[in-house]
Scaffold this motif. Structure first.
Motif, short mmCIF file in Angstrom:
data_model
loop_
_atom_site.label_atom_id
_atom_site.label_comp_id
_atom_site.label_asym_id
_atom_site.label_seq_id
_atom_site.Cartn_x
_atom_site.Cartn_y
_atom_site.Cartn_z
N ASN A 298 28.08 -88.05 -99.62
CA ASN A 298 27.75 -87.60 -98.44
C ASN A 298 26.34 -87.65 -98.05
O ASN A 298 25.98 -88.80 -96.98
N GLN B 164 27.02 -83.32 -87.97
CA GLN B 164 28.02 -83.00 -89.54
C GLN B 164 29.84 -83.55 -89.01
O GLN B 164 29.41 -82.71 -87.77
N HIS B 165 30.28 -83.22 -89.91
CA HIS B 165 31.49 -83.76 -88.96
C HIS B 165 32.29 -82.45 -89.32
O HIS B 165 32.15 -81.32 -90.45
N ASP C 255 31.57 -81.93 -82.68
CA ASP C 255 31.55 -83.43 -82.23
C ASP C 255 30.49 -83.80 -81.56
O ASP C 255 30.58 -84.67 -81.62
N ARG D 113 29.57 -87.68 -81.56
CA ARG D 113 30.07 -89.20 -80.91
C ARG D 113 30.24 -89.63 -79.44
O ARG D 113 30.33 -90.43 -79.10
N SER E 38 23.12 -84.80 -91.14
CA SER E 38 24.34 -85.52 -91.66
C SER E 38 25.14 -85.36 -92.84
O SER E 38 24.25 -84.95 -93.53
N GLN F 49 27.66 -87.67 -92.04
CA GLN F 49 28.70 -89.11 -91.93
C GLN F 49 27.58 -91.15 -91.69
O GLN F 49 27.10 -90.55 -92.07
N HIS G 236 33.63 -90.96 -90.37
CA HIS G 236 34.87 -90.56 -89.98
C HIS G 236 35.36 -90.03 -88.82
O HIS G 236 36.22 -89.32 -88.41
N THR G 237 34.15 -90.04 -88.17
CA THR G 237 34.19 -88.98 -86.91
C THR G 237 33.66 -90.32 -86.00
O THR G 237 32.21 -89.95 -85.21
N GLY H 266 39.31 -93.21 -88.38
CA GLY H 266 37.97 -93.92 -88.67
C GLY H 266 38.20 -95.58 -88.61
O GLY H 266 38.89 -96.01 -88.60
#
Length: 571
Positions: A197, A276-277, A281, A285, A306, A308, A533-534, A565
């Motif tokens: 990560n 971070q996931h 979000d 996003r 983060s 991600q 993933h997000t 994803g």
């Protein structure tokens, strides 16, 4: 001094010659003997003081600084050289010398600047001699961009006068006027979750820094000490210990509430951005939206946390489209190129990698990486996972089937088409490698291939805050990247990093272990890029739900292992 000796000797020769011509009578043998005795010192002096025009090519390598990390040597089959106790004999403490020294022009496709001291980071010069998958060449524009960034980092980095002046000024004020210009702006990356990560988020944050001309600094805690070489010449990327607000990031203004600060025309000097996931979000996003990017440009110091790989979101921004197209001619090589630039293993880590590689992988005709990450180990049946591994590898001719019908073993050297294959298993648990090793030891293969199974470590569980755990993880990531074929687990950033560094499209196991008979058991990835993933679910106005990313962004597609994803692909 050498000229003086020669002159004196020549004078003696001249005197002798004069005397001979004046009538000295010597026999021919005696004359030759005396001339040789007088001339001998001349040749000795010339031989002693002279140097060759060019140094001979040196194929030996200097041993690295002795490391506190040791590498266990195991038996030829039951290999645990990175075991937790860290013991090893001193005889294997240096990097093997079977590879020639790689000079500076052999650096990773000119991504890395010249001017580094070679001994400080051996991997920069040796990795290309181990790595065979090299189809991706960086653009000249990316190389130029990196050289320009290095100048910025030298000018504004932690060791510069500009840094001391700017950070000192910002630390004394909470806000700055939006019209005020700051000659150096900073992005501080802070860690979250495991090494995989961290590496994907670091690469994403660095790409954002390149696009915004921000100085990229990293906050490494003790568990990250000594993993990587310094990537930037003449400076450091490490966050100074006395950096303002260090250890109090959560108390800084966040990006979500900066607009509600009540200070018209002012922006915070420091802002904490959490992407971070699962941490609300909203930030991640909307990170690609132009309004967000413009607002962030006003912040002198941005602290980002983060876990991600949010690089795909930067490709969604119209503000960066032209720049990114020039930087990356192949959109599925973003992490591959940035990762090789940023993440050169330290000498200690490179020693772990090369010693294991030379001992167990180098002589194999084919190297197969098998990365097994089980997130819910206690509730996923072992046999389900083993069945899926065998079904995937054997149906795609990655590993041969076993021949249970032969009563006598056909010796491999009798089969001219047989190969030796080394299987590198990277897993927290030992039982998968043990089962594979037992199978291919006790039964012959249908095609005569000889299979060796090797596992560097089995830590049993992921250890956070443990430097040695991360050192072993980095070694295994790079060992996987040196394989010819890679089979990975779904949704694993560990596997993402290995496949991207290796330039490999992996075979990804589908829903690993959840079904006894998965159909298909695995599928090959559409690109080597990590999965984001997000991604955003709605457009920047928050009204229209995004259902087809490819239609909006041609170089972005759904991930192979996570339907919601997205990942970068090349057209």
């Amino acid at each position: 001094m050498r000229t003086l000796h020669i002159s004196q000797t020549m004078q003696l020769v001249e005197r002798f010659t004069e005397r001979v011509t004046e009538g000295w009578k010597y026999s021919r043998v005696t004359l030759i003997l005396i001339v040789c005795l007088i001339s001998l010192p001349v040749f000795l002096i010339l031989f002693k003081d002279s140097k060759p025009l060019a140094e001979p090519f040196d194929t030996t390598e200097k041993p690295l600084k002795e490391s506190s990390t040791k590498l266990l040597g195991g038996l030829s089959q039951d290999v645990t050289p990175l075991a937790a106790d860290g013991q090893n004999s001193s005889s294997n403490s240096s990097i093997p010398s079977s590879k020639p020294v790689i000079e500076q022009h052999k650096l990773v496709d000119e991504l890395i600047a010249s001017g580094f001291v070679k001994e400080s980071c051996i991997s920069r010069y040796q990795y290309s001699s181990y790595h065979k998958n090299k189809p991706y060449k960086p653009s000249s524009y990316l190389i130029s961009k990196l050289r320009s960034y290095e100048e910025l980092h030298t000018r504004c980095g932690p060791q510069s006068l500009s840094y001391r002046k700017i950070i000192s000024k910002l630390s004394r004020t909470q806000h700055i006027h939006d019209t005020e210009t700051t000659p150096c702006k900073y992005l501080v990356w802070t860690p979250a979750n495991g090494l995989g990560n961290r590496m994907v988020s670091m690469a994403s944050a660095f790409l954002y820094s390149l696009l915004e001309n921000r100085v990229f600094l990293v906050e490494f805690e003790s568990d990250m000490d000594g993993l990587f070489c310094e990537p930037f010449p003449n400076s450091t990327w490490l966050l100074p210990k006395k950096f303002p607000h260090k250890n109090r990031w959560s108390q800084l203004p966040t990006f979500k509430n900066r607009a509600n600060s009540g200070e018209s025309g002012l922006s915070p000097s420091f802002v904490h951005l959490d992407i971070q996931h699962g941490h609300g979000d909203h930030n991640i996003r909307h990170f690609h939206c132009n309004d967000t990017l413009v607002s962030l440009q006003k912040i002198p110091v941005l602290i980002i946390i983060s876990d991600q790989y949010f690089a795909p979101s930067l490709f969604m921004s119209s503000s960066y489209k032209q720049e990114l197209n020039k930087m990356f001619l192949e959109k599925d090589a973003v992490f591959h190129q940035l990762g090789h630039y940023l993440f050169s293993p330290s000498n200690e880590a490179w020693g772990l990698i090369t010693r294991f590689y030379e001992a167990y992988l180098a002589k194999a005709d084919e190297k197969i990486g098998l990365q097994i990450r089980v997130f819910d180990h206690q509730h996923v049946p072992f046999q389900n996972i083993m069945s899926q591994i065998l079904s995937c590898t054997q149906s795609h001719n990655i590993l041969p089937s076993l021949d249970n019908t032969k009563k006598s073993l056909e010796f491999p050297w009798q089969n001219t088409t047989s190969k030796s294959k080394a299987v590198l298993v990277a897993s927290l648990y030992p039982e998968y490698a043990e089962r594979l090793r037992s199978m291919y030891w006790t039964r012959p293969t249908t095609n005569g291939d000889v299979i060796g199974v090797y596992q560097p470590s089995h830590e049993e569980y992921q250890k956070f805050g443990d430097n040695m755990h991360n050192m072993k993880a980095l070694a295994e990531i790079y060992l996987l990247s040196l394989c010819d074929v890679l089979v990975t687990s779904p949704q694993s950033t560990f596997g993402y990093v290995a496949q991207s560094l290796g330039g490999l499209r992996p075979w990804i196991m589908v829903s690993l272990g959840k079904n006894k008979h998965s159909d298909p058991p695995c599928k090959q990835g559409i690109s080597m890029e990590p999965c984001f993933h997000t991604p955003p679910q709605y457009d920047c106005k928050g009204k229209t739900r995004i259902t087809n990313f490819t239609k909006l962004y041609p170089h972005i597609n759904a991930c192979d292992d996570l339907w919601w994803g997205v990942k970068l692909v090349d057209l």
